[in-house]
Write a protein that holds these residues in place. Sequence first.
Motif: not given
Length: 342
Positions: A146-147, A150, A153, A180, A182-183, A186
């Motif tokens: 996930e990091e 981000f 992005l 994913f 949360r990404v 966003e």
Amino acid sequence: MSQLETLVNALPKAELHLHLEGSLEPEMMFELARRNGVELKYGSVDEIRAAYDFSNLQDFLDLYYQGMAVLQTEQDFYDLTSAYLAKAAADNVRHVEVFFDPQAHMERGIVFETVLNGIRRALQDGHIRHGITFSLIMCFLRHLSEEEAFALLEVATPYLDQIDGVGLDSSELGHPPSKFKRVFEEAGILGLKRVAHAGEEGPPEYIWEALQEIGVDRIDHGNAAARDQRLVDHLVETGMTLTMCPLSNQRLCVTPDLITNPLAKLLRAGVRVTVNSDDPSYFGGYVNDNYLAIADALDLTPAEIIMLARNSFIGSFLPDADKERYLDEIDTVVSELAAPGI
Ligand code: HPA
Ligand code: ZN
């Protein structure tokens, strides 16, 4: 030419599921390897083609990531994209919504702008040369964290005027859409469209997650939906589009053969199904090849084939006025052909 070929060729179509890196033909792989001094494991184009014998998604992905190592300069990405658009134009594709995988290039030291600029310039020139309109979808590799998604992005944020949406691809099993959440949230806040591969090798639960936790605008593949009647009903009720890829499914053994592909079942249940080529260089066919193969295997009627072409525009990110224009064009083509069975 058979009546089926005449109809498929004549229909204006949109392609909504196409990985640009998966359109890298062995001939171009050789040429770019030579141009960039990259060593290939293969001695000939025939040897490369012979290696394309996959028993699952990961088998393919291993070669897909290897093959794209020849893509190094902006010109390489331009040439790759231009070659795909020429094939699409020959298939009477009028609109494309294409994926690219920046993380697979950045981890090889290629900067994001090199990739984006080459692709964008080719899409703009393709519009001038072939009249093909386009959207560009940036994918997160789901086997990464996930990091890292981000971080991509963030790199892409200054260029959001050039990117229409985000997607989720690569190894599906063990990497559910919820990883994913949360990404994608966003990305939605940033105004991007959202799509995700789901239910290619993964279970129906991954499709539910993509819909309910990520809020996708489309499902890429979605084959597994056919195993969950409640999900089929939900897809019909919400008018959700599936971007299905029959030759890909066959080559990756997602279905044992084309006859067992759930495309007709889903289409006949009222799901908004579309036909696409996914990674045409690796799976043996561009969009018309996919229409012809699945129509033949599943005995699709002319009306069903026309429905697939209509769905490709309805399910696209085009403005409504453009969708209407393309749908009118389909009506004109159909009445000119006076296709039997309609
Ligand atoms: N599935 C998942 N990820 C991919 C594919 C695919 O067919 N092609 C390129 N990345
Ligand atoms: Zn795909």
